[in-house]
Design an enzyme around this catalytic site. Structure first.
Site, PDB file in Angstrom:
ATOM      1  N   LEU A  34       0.814  -1.218   0.000  1.00 12.80           N
ATOM      2  CA  LEU A  34       0.000   0.000   0.000  1.00 12.80           C
ATOM      3  C   LEU A  34       0.846   1.265   0.000  1.00 12.80           C
ATOM      4  O   LEU A  34       1.937   1.307   0.554  1.00 12.80           O
ATOM      5  CB  LEU A  34      -0.915  -0.024   1.224  1.00 12.80           C
ATOM      6  CG  LEU A  34      -1.773  -1.301   1.320  1.00 12.80           C
ATOM      7  CD1 LEU A  34      -2.629  -1.258   2.578  1.00 12.80           C
ATOM      8  CD2 LEU A  34      -2.647  -1.473   0.084  1.00 12.80           C
ATOM      9  N   HIS A  38      -3.658   4.360  -1.786  1.00  6.11           N
ATOM     10  CA  HIS A  38      -4.563   3.462  -1.058  1.00  6.11           C
ATOM     11  C   HIS A  38      -5.080   4.129   0.225  1.00  6.11           C
ATOM     12  O   HIS A  38      -6.256   3.996   0.577  1.00  6.11           O
ATOM     13  CB  HIS A  38      -3.845   2.165  -0.676  1.00  6.11           C
ATOM     14  CG  HIS A  38      -3.407   1.335  -1.831  1.00  6.11           C
ATOM     15  ND1 HIS A  38      -2.086   1.205  -2.184  1.00  6.11           N
ATOM     16  CD2 HIS A  38      -4.104   0.587  -2.720  1.00  6.11           C
ATOM     17  CE1 HIS A  38      -1.984   0.404  -3.231  1.00  6.11           C
ATOM     18  NE2 HIS A  38      -3.198   0.021  -3.585  1.00  6.11           N
ATOM     19  N   GLN A  62      -6.798 -12.303 -11.932  1.00  9.02           N
ATOM     20  CA  GLN A  62      -6.750 -11.115 -12.797  1.00  9.02           C
ATOM     21  C   GLN A  62      -5.383 -10.914 -13.448  1.00  9.02           C
ATOM     22  O   GLN A  62      -5.164  -9.894 -14.111  1.00  9.02           O
ATOM     23  CB  GLN A  62      -7.184  -9.866 -12.035  1.00  9.02           C
ATOM     24  CG  GLN A  62      -6.238  -9.378 -10.951  1.00  9.02           C
ATOM     25  CD  GLN A  62      -6.849  -8.240 -10.144  1.00  9.02           C
ATOM     26  OE1 GLN A  62      -7.693  -8.444  -9.281  1.00  9.02           O
ATOM     27  NE2 GLN A  62      -6.431  -7.011 -10.414  1.00  9.02           N
ATOM     28  N   LYS A 152      -7.558   6.136 -10.920  1.00  6.10           N
ATOM     29  CA  LYS A 152      -6.406   5.804 -11.765  1.00  6.10           C
ATOM     30  C   LYS A 152      -6.744   4.608 -12.652  1.00  6.10           C
ATOM     31  O   LYS A 152      -6.373   4.568 -13.813  1.00  6.10           O
ATOM     32  CB  LYS A 152      -5.181   5.502 -10.923  1.00  6.10           C
ATOM     33  CG  LYS A 152      -4.011   5.052 -11.756  1.00  6.10           C
ATOM     34  CD  LYS A 152      -2.755   4.977 -10.922  1.00  6.10           C
ATOM     35  CE  LYS A 152      -1.723   4.125 -11.610  1.00  6.10           C
ATOM     36  NZ  LYS A 152      -2.098   2.706 -11.606  1.00  6.10           N
ATOM     37  N   ASP A 153      -7.476   3.634 -12.088  1.00  8.22           N
ATOM     38  CA  ASP A 153      -7.923   2.485 -12.872  1.00  8.22           C
ATOM     39  C   ASP A 153      -9.289   2.850 -13.471  1.00  8.22           C
ATOM     40  O   ASP A 153     -10.325   2.331 -13.051  1.00  8.22           O
ATOM     41  CB  ASP A 153      -8.009   1.246 -11.976  1.00  8.22           C
ATOM     42  CG  ASP A 153      -6.642   0.845 -11.450  1.00  8.22           C
ATOM     43  OD1 ASP A 153      -5.773   0.505 -12.259  1.00  8.22           O
ATOM     44  OD2 ASP A 153      -6.438   0.911 -10.227  1.00  8.22           O
ATOM     45  N   GLN A 156     -11.343   0.070 -14.932  1.00 10.03           N
ATOM     46  CA  GLN A 156     -11.783  -0.841 -13.863  1.00 10.03           C
ATOM     47  C   GLN A 156     -12.996  -0.261 -13.130  1.00 10.03           C
ATOM     48  O   GLN A 156     -13.959  -0.971 -12.829  1.00 10.03           O
ATOM     49  CB  GLN A 156     -10.633  -1.069 -12.877  1.00 10.03           C
ATOM     50  CG  GLN A 156     -11.051  -1.805 -11.607  1.00 10.03           C
ATOM     51  CD  GLN A 156      -9.876  -2.183 -10.735  1.00 10.03           C
ATOM     52  OE1 GLN A 156      -9.193  -3.135 -11.021  1.00 10.03           O
ATOM     53  NE2 GLN A 156      -9.639  -1.449  -9.655  1.00 10.03           N
ATOM     54  N   VAL A 179      -3.724   9.955  -6.857  1.00 12.67           N
ATOM     55  CA  VAL A 179      -2.688  10.577  -6.025  1.00 12.67           C
ATOM     56  C   VAL A 179      -1.368  10.475  -6.783  1.00 12.67           C
ATOM     57  O   VAL A 179      -1.008   9.400  -7.276  1.00 12.67           O
ATOM     58  CB  VAL A 179      -2.583   9.885  -4.651  1.00 12.67           C
ATOM     59  CG1 VAL A 179      -1.491  10.531  -3.806  1.00 12.67           C
ATOM     60  CG2 VAL A 179      -3.922   9.946  -3.926  1.00 12.67           C
TER      61      VAL A 179
HETATM   62  O1  PAF Z   1      -7.346  -2.223  -8.169  1.00 12.86           O
HETATM   63  C1  PAF Z   1      -6.898  -3.233  -7.575  1.00 12.86           C
HETATM   64  O2  PAF Z   1      -5.985  -3.156  -6.744  1.00 12.86           O
HETATM   65  C2  PAF Z   1      -7.502  -4.583  -7.864  1.00 12.86           C
HETATM   66  O3  PAF Z   1      -7.842  -4.702  -9.200  1.00 12.86           O
HETATM   67  C3  PAF Z   1      -8.709  -4.917  -6.957  1.00 12.86           C
HETATM   68  C4  PAF Z   1      -9.866  -3.958  -7.190  1.00 12.86           C
HETATM   69  C5  PAF Z   1      -8.281  -4.859  -5.499  1.00 12.86           C
HETATM   70  C6  PAF Z   1      -9.207  -6.331  -7.263  1.00 12.86           C
HETATM   71  O4  PAF Z   1      -8.218  -7.285  -7.031  1.00 12.86           O
END
Ligand code: PAF
Length: 281
Positions: A34, A38, A62, A152-153, A156, A179
């Site tokens: 982290l 985070h 993933q 940032k994602d 996602q 950040v």
């Molecule tokens: O963004 C991430 O760190 C990951 O894709 C997540 C959402 C924790 C799922 O594993």
């Protein structure tokens, strides 16, 4: 020391006790290692919930076969200490067996259609299937009222929005701002893979995103903006997966006005970095 649980019954007992007290529960899903990005998610979740659970789980489903699952940095003690300092109440750190009782290869898989066919979905086949597979499990396990995800994602976040709406998960999503390091590099656990030379080149991504925004606002056509961005990244030593201008639903926009997002995914050596910038024209 912050409480860390690794068995589902212990997690469920803690959440049930909070819910009996009428407390709102926030979830911050992470893969550990982290950083300040985070911790900003924890802070955001705290503002919308009485108790915050952070999950720390490097999710095998993933990662593609040639990706960095094995070398992904795992720092559980530092993560727990940082989460405690950030105001988190509980760390959910399941084993692969707790997350996938039949094994990752025999897990029920989820898939969001359409939006996962482009950009990172196209460059990392199966990646978003793994993300929604684990996120839906986390939602079932933690039963959060709110859940924080970083902007940032960008893709996602869009995929998870679709998941929540389509499956009617009773959770409110909290998008958190990116950040950045002082030189503009978006914080990421993968930044530590960079050599000193690569680290010096890495902020080119943010500078390129700003240049894309400025060029689009100045009236340059999308094709020109994207070509210029690929050239700038290439000149700085990146191998570019994509450098594109999209509307907020990730569709290709015309050259008119509206809300836009510039997105980049590019590799420096063996490290793949992503970043984006939202703006209006
Ligand atoms: O963004 C991430 O760190 C990951 O894709 C997540 C959402 C924790 C799922 O594993």
């Amino acid at each position: 020391m912050i409480e860390t649980v690794s068995e589902l019954p212990a997690l469920r007992a803690r959440i049930a006790a909070w819910k009996r007290e009428g407390l709102r529960v926030g979830l911050v899903p992470t893969m550990g290692n982290l950083h300040a990005g985070h911790f900003s998610l924890v802070k955001l979740a705290r503002e919308h919930a009485d108790r915050v659970v952070a999950s720390v789980f490097v999710n095998p489903t993933q990662f593609g076969p040639n990706e960095d699952f094995d070398r992904y940095p795992r720092t559980p003690e530092a993560d727990a200490a940082g989460l405690e300092a950030a105001g988190c109440d509980l760390v959910w750190m399941p084993s692969v067996e707790q997350m996938y009782p039949f094994g990752a290869d025999h897990a029920v898989r989820m898939r969001v259609p359409g939006i996962t066919d482009v950009l990172d979905g196209a460059h990392r086949p199966g990646h978003f299937d793994g993300v929604v597979t684990v996120v839906s499990r986390l939602f079932n396990q933690v039963q959060p009222d709110v859940a924080a995800f970083g902007r940032k994602d960008y893709q996602q976040l869009a995929v998870i929005r679709y998941l929540v709406r389509d499956l009617a998960f009773p959770v409110e999503l909290l998008p958190a701002d990116i950040v950045r390091e002082p030189d503009g590099l978006a914080m990421s656990s993968r930044n530590q893979y960079l050599s000193a030379e690569e680290r010096r080149a890495a902020p080119t991504i943010h500078r390129t995103l700003l240049a894309m925004r400025d060029a689009a606002r100045a009236g340059m056509a999308r094709a020109g903006v994207e070509a210029q961005a690929r050239a700038a990244l290439g000149a700085a030593g990146f191998l570019v997966d994509y450098a594109v201008l999209r509307d907020i639903h990730l569709a290709e926009p015309d050259d008119g006005s509206g809300a836009r997002v510039a997105l980049v995914a590019a590799r420096l050596g063996s490290t793949r970095l992503i970043d984006n910038l939202e703006f209006t024209i």
